[in-house]
Write an enzyme that holds these catalytic residues in place. Sequence first.
Site, short mmCIF file in Angstrom:
data_model
loop_
_atom_site.label_atom_id
_atom_site.label_comp_id
_atom_site.label_asym_id
_atom_site.label_seq_id
_atom_site.Cartn_x
_atom_site.Cartn_y
_atom_site.Cartn_z
N GLY A 127 0.84 -1.20 0.00
CA GLY A 127 0.00 0.00 0.00
C GLY A 127 0.87 1.24 0.00
CE LYS A 182 5.27 1.64 -5.07
NZ LYS A 182 6.46 1.94 -4.42
NE ARG A 246 13.33 3.75 -0.19
CZ ARG A 246 13.36 2.56 0.39
NH1 ARG A 246 14.33 2.25 1.21
NH2 ARG A 246 12.42 1.67 0.17
CD GLU A 272 13.38 -4.30 -4.04
OE1 GLU A 272 13.97 -4.72 -5.04
OE2 GLU A 272 13.29 -4.95 -2.96
N1 LIG Z 1 10.95 1.81 2.98
C1 LIG Z 1 9.69 1.87 2.59
O1 LIG Z 1 9.07 2.92 2.68
C2 LIG Z 1 9.01 0.66 2.03
C3 LIG Z 1 9.73 -0.38 1.50
N2 LIG Z 1 9.06 -1.45 0.95
C4 LIG Z 1 9.79 -2.57 0.39
O2 LIG Z 1 10.42 -3.28 1.44
C5 LIG Z 1 11.64 -3.90 0.97
C6 LIG Z 1 12.79 -3.48 1.89
O3 LIG Z 1 12.91 -2.09 1.75
P1 LIG Z 1 13.66 -1.19 2.85
O4 LIG Z 1 13.54 -1.78 4.21
O5 LIG Z 1 13.15 0.18 2.66
O6 LIG Z 1 15.16 -1.28 2.35
P2 LIG Z 1 16.49 -1.03 3.17
O7 LIG Z 1 17.53 -0.75 2.16
O8 LIG Z 1 16.26 -0.04 4.25
O9 LIG Z 1 16.77 -2.44 3.85
C7 LIG Z 1 16.95 -3.61 3.06
C8 LIG Z 1 16.66 -4.81 3.90
O10 LIG Z 1 16.76 -5.97 3.09
C9 LIG Z 1 17.69 -6.86 3.67
N3 LIG Z 1 18.46 -7.57 2.64
C10 LIG Z 1 18.96 -7.07 1.50
N4 LIG Z 1 19.61 -8.02 0.82
C11 LIG Z 1 19.53 -9.15 1.55
C12 LIG Z 1 20.02 -10.48 1.38
N5 LIG Z 1 20.70 -10.83 0.29
N6 LIG Z 1 19.73 -11.36 2.34
C13 LIG Z 1 19.04 -10.99 3.43
N7 LIG Z 1 18.55 -9.76 3.64
C14 LIG Z 1 18.80 -8.85 2.71
C15 LIG Z 1 18.62 -6.01 4.53
O11 LIG Z 1 19.12 -6.84 5.50
P3 LIG Z 1 20.31 -6.49 6.47
O12 LIG Z 1 19.71 -5.59 7.52
O13 LIG Z 1 20.70 -7.81 7.02
O14 LIG Z 1 21.37 -5.81 5.63
C16 LIG Z 1 17.64 -4.97 5.05
O15 LIG Z 1 16.93 -5.46 6.16
C17 LIG Z 1 11.79 -3.43 -0.49
O16 LIG Z 1 11.29 -4.44 -1.33
C18 LIG Z 1 10.91 -2.19 -0.57
O17 LIG Z 1 10.41 -1.97 -1.87
C19 LIG Z 1 7.71 -1.51 0.96
C20 LIG Z 1 6.96 -0.51 1.50
C21 LIG Z 1 7.56 0.66 2.08
O1 LIG Z 2 6.87 1.49 -1.55
C1 LIG Z 2 7.06 2.51 -0.93
C2 LIG Z 2 5.97 3.32 -0.37
O2 LIG Z 2 4.74 2.67 -0.47
C3 LIG Z 2 8.44 3.00 -0.73
O3 LIG Z 2 8.86 3.61 -1.89
P1 LIG Z 2 10.42 3.73 -2.22
O4 LIG Z 2 10.95 2.32 -2.20
O5 LIG Z 2 10.44 4.36 -3.58
O6 LIG Z 2 11.01 4.58 -1.16
#
Ligand SMILES: NC(=O)C1=CN([C@@H]2O[C@H](COP(=O)(O)OP(=O)(O)OC[C@H]3O[C@@H](n4cnc5c(N)ncnc54)[C@H](OP(=O)(O)O)[C@@H]3O)[C@@H](O)[C@H]2O)C=CC1
Ligand SMILES: O=C(CO)COP(=O)(O)O
Length: 328
Positions: A127, A182, A246, A272
Amino acid sequence: MQSNLNPNPQNNLDSTANSPQKIAILGSGAWGSALAGLARYNGHQVQVWSRSNHSSLEEIIADADLVLSAVSMPGVCPIATQIKETKLKDNIPIVTATKGLDTETTYTPSKIWSNCCSDHPIVVLSGPNLSKEIEQGLPATTVVACQDMNAAKIVQQLLSSKRFRVYTSPDPLGTELGGTLKNVIAIAAGVCDGLHLGTNAKSGLLTRALTEIIKIGTHLGGQAETFFGLSGLGDMLATCNSPLSRNYRVGYGLAQGKNLQQVLSELGSTAEGVNTTNVLIEIARREQMTVPISWQVYQLLNNKITPQEAVEALMERDLKPEFLEGII
Ligand SMILES: NC(=O)C1=CN([C@@H]2O[C@H](COP(=O)(O)OP(=O)(O)OC[C@H]3O[C@@H](n4cnc5c(N)ncnc54)[C@H](OP(=O)(O)O)[C@@H]3O)[C@@H](O)[C@H]2O)C=CC1
Ligand SMILES: O=C(CO)COP(=O)(O)O
């Protein structure tokens, strides 16, 4: 596949409405941390796992009532494969909150989780959820989607609060694809704003992008109406209009003349949409689909054109009716 948790407790949004559960969150990045905050706010016992944890993945998930994965795409396959070999409590839902596509297989995260953990209901959470706003306690909405509506309702009850309103959906694939595709469009939106193309251009871009997302998303098996909901249009509005996104920042940086490496190193966090664009173009080639906006993003990310050339290419496409078949 009945879970032990009650899917229909009293519909009371006070954070004490649900009995506390043990929730294991995988990934301590921006999204995993924000989700952990929401779960703790509801009184749940939360353990967060990341690769730098002292506790092993096995220890953290062993007695969990819910596993919630918020790792970025490269982590999904290795972690799901590791969990496949691990004993979880029977039938507990696994929630996937990753928004990406797997480079090797082109699979969505939920497909990978389903392949590895077929005895558990896989629930997609997606969402308009910019984590920084959620961390600030600002109100937000999301969707939890699962073919097993009982599992979706359990997750809805566990995570809903006065600050996080959770809807259910029976369309996990559409919900997941909306949030994933998106990100490609958020890059395009960042370019549009970075070039200062104006409100008319941005409105045109987002409207045509929604048509493109629906075309791909329904072709791959999502339901059209899902893409008009929170996980489709809703998330597109959030990420395409906010510098907190991002992916938007990637596009904005490219429009300022920076190269991709520079933009990504300044970002220092997951975008991503970059990988998703490459996988999406592979899917579009395989399925022989035309995806004009995503194609320009792909060309731009792969250094084949400039931002200005991408705009020109979109504006100079063959003229045609707005809708070719039905709404799309
Ligand atoms: N940030 C946001 O606003 C939102 C993000 N998302 C989605 O959530 C997902 C994570 O995003 P976000 O938390 O922001 O990203 P970050 O860059 O802040 O964190 C990435 C996370 O993924 C883990 N990770 C990456 N590569 C690996 C690997 N090879 N094995 C295990 N763990 C791994 C990292 O683990 P480690 O800590 O061990 O390095 C870390 O916990 C993405 O798909 C993003 O699109 C969805 C909704 C909102
Ligand atoms: O998915 C997201 C908000 O819903 C986070 O977007 P970004 O990964 O582009 O920061």
